[in-house]
Structure formats: structure tokens, C-alpha cells
Enzyme design. Structure first.
Site, PDB file in Angstrom:
ATOM      1  CG  PHE A 297     -15.685 -78.649 -11.518  1.00 17.96           C
ATOM      2  CD1 PHE A 297     -16.426 -79.818 -11.536  1.00 17.96           C
ATOM      3  CD2 PHE A 297     -15.009 -78.256 -12.680  1.00 17.96           C
ATOM      4  CE1 PHE A 297     -16.483 -80.604 -12.685  1.00 17.96           C
ATOM      5  CE2 PHE A 297     -15.070 -79.035 -13.822  1.00 17.96           C
ATOM      6  CZ  PHE A 297     -15.804 -80.219 -13.826  1.00 17.96           C
TER       7      PHE A 297
ATOM      8  CG  HIS B 198     -13.168 -69.516  -5.723  1.00 18.46           C
ATOM      9  ND1 HIS B 198     -12.890 -70.573  -4.873  1.00 18.46           N
ATOM     10  CD2 HIS B 198     -13.644 -70.085  -6.875  1.00 18.46           C
ATOM     11  CE1 HIS B 198     -13.185 -71.712  -5.481  1.00 18.46           C
ATOM     12  NE2 HIS B 198     -13.636 -71.438  -6.688  1.00 18.46           N
TER      13      HIS B 198
END
Length: 277
Positions: free
Chosen positions: A108, A256
Site C-alpha cells: 500500500f 511479501h
């Protein structure tokens, strides 16, 4: 009482008391702002704890809790979006007297970095985009699970399994810590307000137009884990295609969490990139 390491210094930005961490000293190299991801209970410290000291040996770095996350004051209206996050971050930089800076955006935070770099390119020195949102992609089951988190220890264990390829990083102790962080007063309320169903619209809302990305003048380093189950590796390849002055490093055996699973290599790559002449 033991001091919570997630709480650092604070400054007023966009009318909110903003929690942040700093490492390193001012130098000829522009400072870097480290922008965390959007997981439940996340904070700048949780995201960057393995990177702040190492990067701080090379340049001045700041890691704020973005509005709605961590220990930054939460707005009463609970309205979130790229415009608000961008305004908060730019006013954070202004409050600290940072006229020009590099941006290191995780997930994000990568979309936020792209948004700032494309709307006010003169403020940005270099870009690092890691496991980044900001280009179109179909919502993954992993990201749907992250944004749809409902607090429980089991749910947090499941998310940590998603984030990390190396399961030795996903200990019961870490799951308990991150679960406890996610249920601190106000944390889940603001998190639940950010990405309600249907969640594809939030992926789309954080997409920066291709033509704006193609116009980026900044040297850019794109990082991604090959086994990332939250943000697809195709995002990194798309950014490499679009950004004129881009290079890309793909980590094998990595989910991730490039900055955690491969911290030493991450710190060297990013430190070299941000400080090279």
C-alpha cells in the site's frame, strides 16, 4: 513500565499528532521516508524495525505511522483514501522541514509513493517500490484476507503464513504480538473502515494512471518476492515496463516481506540505490 518500541517521536501533520521513527543524520544525500504497508495492527516500527538501523548508517531516514495506522492520532471522521494519505505524508515532510526526499513504499505504501511522485515530482529524489500496489491487478485471495481480517489469534496466524515464505519467521510469539497490536483501542475500528467489501474497488482506487507512471523522471528500484501471495509478482514486471528509469530485483524464496525475509540484502540494495551519486 517497559517502553513500547513502536512509539517514537511525534509531530503535528495535517492536524494530527503523528508518530514516527528516525535514524541517521542529515547529509548531502536527501533523506528517505519509509512508507509501511496496510496489514492489521501494522506500525512503522513493525514494518521497518530490521531496516531503520542499517539504512540509518547510510542516510537520514524517517518512518511515520500513516494516518489510520499505528500510534498516529486517528481522525474523527474515519475517512481514508489516497488523497488523505498523500496530504498527511506531505505535511509530515513539511513539518520536519524536508523539502526533497526519497520514498520507499511497501505494498500500500508503494501506491502512496507513486501517487506523491506523480503529483509532485519535484519533491521526490528517488523511488523504491516493494511488493507495490499502484498498477491494475485482480484482487488476490491473500490481499482479500489481509483487508478482511477479523481479529483472532488464528486469523493472525493465517495472515502471517501468507506474508512470509519462510515459515520459521511465523512463530506463535509473533502471531500473539501482531494480534495484540491489531486489537489495541481504535486499531481495528480504523482498519475495518478502510477496505470494506467489495475490495477490488480499493485496489482500483489506489491505481495510478499508466501515462503518469510513464512520465516519472525519478530513478526507481522495484523489489518483489517471487512467492508473494498478497501482491502478484506481475505488478513488479508491469512497473519495470512502465517506469522509464527503473531497475528490478526479484527475490526467490520470498513472500511479501522482502524487507524482513531478506533484510540484509534488502538493506544493502536500498542503501546503495539511495546513496549512489
Amino acid at each position: 513500565m517497559e517502553q513500547n518500541p513502536e512509539i517514537g517521536a511525534s509531530v503535528q501533520a495535517a492536524g494530527l499528532e503523528t508518530n514516527y521513527h528516525r535514524a541517521g543524520e542529515p547529509s548531502a544525500v536527501p533523506p528517505a521516508l519509509l512508507l509501511h504497508g496496510s496489514g492489521p495492527g501494522v506500525s512503522a516500527w513493525a514494518n521497518w524495525r530490521l531496516n531503520l538501523p542499517a539504512l540509518g548508517e547510510r542516510l537520514e531516514v524517517f518512518a511515520p505511522d500513516l494516518v489510520g495506522f499505528g500510534f498516529t492520532e486517528r481522525p474523527a471522521d474515519a475517512a481514508y483514501g489516497l488523497d488523505r494519505w498523500r496530504t498527511h505524508l506531505v505535511e509530515f515532510a513539511d513539518a520536519l522541514g524536508l523539502e526533497r526526499f526519497s520514498l520507499v513504499g511497501n505494498s500500500f505504501g508503494g501506491a502512496l509513493a507513486l501517487s506523491i511522485a506523480t503529483t509532485m515530482p519535484e519533491r521526490v529524489h528517488r523511488l523504491v517500490l516493494m511488493g507495490s500496489v499502484g498498477v491494475p491487478f485482480e484482487l488476490t485471495p491473500g490481499l482479500d484476507a489481509v483487508w478482511g481480517y477479523q481479529p483472532s489469534l488464528e486469523a493472525m496466524r493465517g495472515l502471517l503464513d501468507l506474508f512470509a515464505h519462510d515459515r520459521s519467521l511465523v512463530t506463535d510469539e509473533l502471531a500473539e504480538l501482531r494480534y495484540a497490536a491489531s486489537v489495541r483501542p481504535g486499531f481495528q475500528e480504523s482498519f475495518a473502515a478502510m477496505f470494506p467489501e467489495p475490495r477490488q474497488r480499493w485496489v482500483d482506487a489506489m491505481t495510478v494512471p499508466d501515462e503518469a507512471i510513464r512520465a516519472l523522471p525519478h530513478p526507481t528500484l522495484v523489489l518483489h518476492g517471487r512467492e508473494d501471495r498478497v501482491i502478484p509478482m506481475s505488478n513488479a514486471l508491469r512497473l519495470l515496463e512502465l517506469v522509464p528509469h527503473a531497475q528490478c530485483h526479484l527475490f526467490g524464496e520470498c513472500g511479501h516481506w522482502t524487507q524482513i525475509e531478506h533484510a540484509a540484502t534488502f538493506n544493502r540494495l536500498v542503501g546503495d540505490f539511495l546513496t549512489r551519486p
